[in-house]
Design a protein around this motif. Structure first.
Motif, mmCIF file in Angstrom:
data_model
loop_
_atom_site.group_PDB
_atom_site.id
_atom_site.type_symbol
_atom_site.label_atom_id
_atom_site.label_comp_id
_atom_site.label_asym_id
_atom_site.label_seq_id
_atom_site.Cartn_x
_atom_site.Cartn_y
_atom_site.Cartn_z
ATOM 1 N N LEU A 192 42.249 -16.817 2.835
ATOM 2 C CA LEU A 192 41.013 -15.692 2.709
ATOM 3 C C LEU A 192 39.629 -16.791 2.771
ATOM 4 O O LEU A 192 38.818 -16.197 3.188
ATOM 5 C CB LEU A 192 41.154 -15.041 1.691
ATOM 6 C CG LEU A 192 42.155 -13.883 1.679
ATOM 7 C CD1 LEU A 192 42.378 -13.264 0.438
ATOM 8 C CD2 LEU A 192 41.979 -13.007 2.960
ATOM 9 N N ARG A 193 39.941 -17.979 2.179
ATOM 10 C CA ARG A 193 38.834 -18.830 1.919
ATOM 11 C C ARG A 193 38.432 -19.341 3.125
ATOM 12 O O ARG A 193 37.110 -20.018 3.276
ATOM 13 C CB ARG A 193 39.157 -20.102 1.017
ATOM 14 C CG ARG A 193 39.271 -19.653 -0.626
ATOM 15 C CD ARG A 193 39.651 -21.035 -1.344
ATOM 16 N NE ARG A 193 38.820 -22.155 -0.972
ATOM 17 C CZ ARG A 193 39.211 -23.384 -1.120
ATOM 18 N NH1 ARG A 193 40.674 -23.705 -1.376
ATOM 19 N NH2 ARG A 193 38.328 -24.315 -0.848
ATOM 20 N N GLU A 211 51.235 -13.399 -1.680
ATOM 21 C CA GLU A 211 49.766 -13.161 -1.926
ATOM 22 C C GLU A 211 48.968 -14.286 -2.402
ATOM 23 O O GLU A 211 47.718 -14.581 -2.052
ATOM 24 C CB GLU A 211 49.843 -12.063 -3.008
ATOM 25 C CG GLU A 211 50.359 -10.800 -2.313
ATOM 26 C CD GLU A 211 49.779 -10.099 -1.266
ATOM 27 O OE1 GLU A 211 48.586 -10.380 -1.204
ATOM 28 O OE2 GLU A 211 50.190 -9.234 -0.536
ATOM 29 N N GLU A 212 49.606 -15.246 -3.190
ATOM 30 C CA GLU A 212 49.070 -16.389 -3.663
ATOM 31 C C GLU A 212 48.434 -17.433 -2.682
ATOM 32 O O GLU A 212 47.179 -17.820 -2.635
ATOM 33 C CB GLU A 212 49.801 -17.126 -4.831
ATOM 34 C CG GLU A 212 49.320 -18.382 -5.241
ATOM 35 C CD GLU A 212 50.307 -19.119 -6.136
ATOM 36 O OE1 GLU A 212 49.702 -19.865 -7.025
ATOM 37 O OE2 GLU A 212 51.629 -18.925 -5.754
ATOM 38 N N ARG A 258 45.536 -16.312 -0.666
ATOM 39 C CA ARG A 258 44.285 -16.354 -0.922
ATOM 40 C C ARG A 258 43.590 -17.702 -0.548
ATOM 41 O O ARG A 258 42.474 -17.824 -0.259
ATOM 42 C CB ARG A 258 44.042 -16.455 -2.694
ATOM 43 C CG ARG A 258 44.474 -14.915 -3.131
ATOM 44 C CD ARG A 258 43.830 -15.062 -4.776
ATOM 45 N NE ARG A 258 45.009 -15.544 -5.314
ATOM 46 C CZ ARG A 258 46.220 -14.879 -5.919
ATOM 47 N NH1 ARG A 258 46.477 -13.595 -5.760
ATOM 48 N NH2 ARG A 258 47.122 -15.560 -6.758
#
Length: 278
Positions: free
Chosen positions: A258-259, A251-252, A255
């Motif tokens: 996602l950017r 999940e880290e 991210r």
């Protein structure tokens, strides 16, 4: 997930290994066995299977993998084969549940806005192509040996220690795949420090997967992985690719993507034997 997206992803997953591997069917699973040298493949659910993979199918594939000296590796999309996670775990496999993300092209930023180091695509016509491919692989080896996004001490010295001379066949394969658009590779670096981050993409028709994005630990937290990903995505869009996806290791790490304009649509599972506890 949207039905059309699911079907396109499954066709892609099935097509990529067939380019350089033979397919062996074992019940509801297909094992891809690479012909010649190269990174070994995995087993996946069959596209045309009438029933989901069973515990017996998993056991048969693992026996065959051991017979061939291959890693006991399995990959699948959880939303397409939701029962396989429990089956794999009951077989003694440990499964990574990796966020599966698809690019929203409208949200893709310019690579130059993400990192502080230039990114270039590898070109077989460049005189340093062989050295660039070797650096790409060395960065991956160093980066993936220190998972996550935290900074660390490993840097150019460790990259250089991991450099291996490529054999002619491996280099020819890389050249051919880049030349015909099946693969893209990118490096981020400076003249002073050399290559600091790398990544690649595999393309089949209008679908592509970005994979192997890695940054030397000493250069993390500078946006290099995001810049490499955005560079690959822009090149893929320019080439006519309209479905671009990737799987994040956590999940880290998700991210970071996602950017870059990626949005989660599901979970990619990667299973292998659970580590033996002494």
């Amino acid at each position: 997930m949207h039905k059309d997206t699911v079907e396109r992803l499954e066709r892609f997953y099935d097509a990529v290994p067939r380019d350089s591997a033979r397919a062996e069917e074992h019940g509801g699973l297909v094992l891809f066995v690479r012909e010649g040298a190269g990174w070994p493949f995995y087993a996946r659910p069959r596209l045309d299977a009438a029933t989901p993979p069973t515990l017996a199918d998993v056991a048969a594939v693992r026996e065959r993998q051991r017979e061939l000296g291959l890693p006991e590796a399995f990959e699948w999309v959880h939303e397409i084969n939701p029962d396989l996670l429990a089956v794999a775990r009951s077989a003694g496999l440990a499964a990574l549940e990796a966020p599966l993300l698809v690019l929203d092209p409208a949200a893709l930023p310019e690579p130059a806005t993400l990192g502080d180091v230039p990114v270039r695509l590898l070109d077989p016509a460049d005189p340093d192509f062989a050295a660039a491919v070797a650096a790409h692989r060395a960065i991956a080896a160093v980066g993936f040996s220190a998972p996550g996004t935290d900074r660390g001490p490993a840097g150019p010295a460790e990259r250089d220690a991991a450099l291996n001379e490529l054999d002619v066949a491996a280099l020819d394969e890389e050249q051919a795949r880049i030349a015909d658009g099946r693969r893209l590779s990118a490096l981020a670096g400076t003249p002073e420090d050399g290559a600091l981050a790398s990544g690649m993409a595999m393309r089949v028709a209008d679908v592509a997967e970005i994979a192997g994005v890695a940054t030397l630990p000493v250069a993390r937290r500078r946006g290099l992985g995001a810049a490499v990903t955005a560079t690959l995505a822009r090149a893929l869009l320019k080439a006519g690719t309209d479905l671009i996806f990737l799987s994040a290791g956590s999940e880290e790490i998700a991210r970071v993507y996602l950017r870059v304009g990626f949005r989660r649509i599901g979970t990619a599972c990667i299973a292998e034997p659970a580590p033996v506890v002494p």
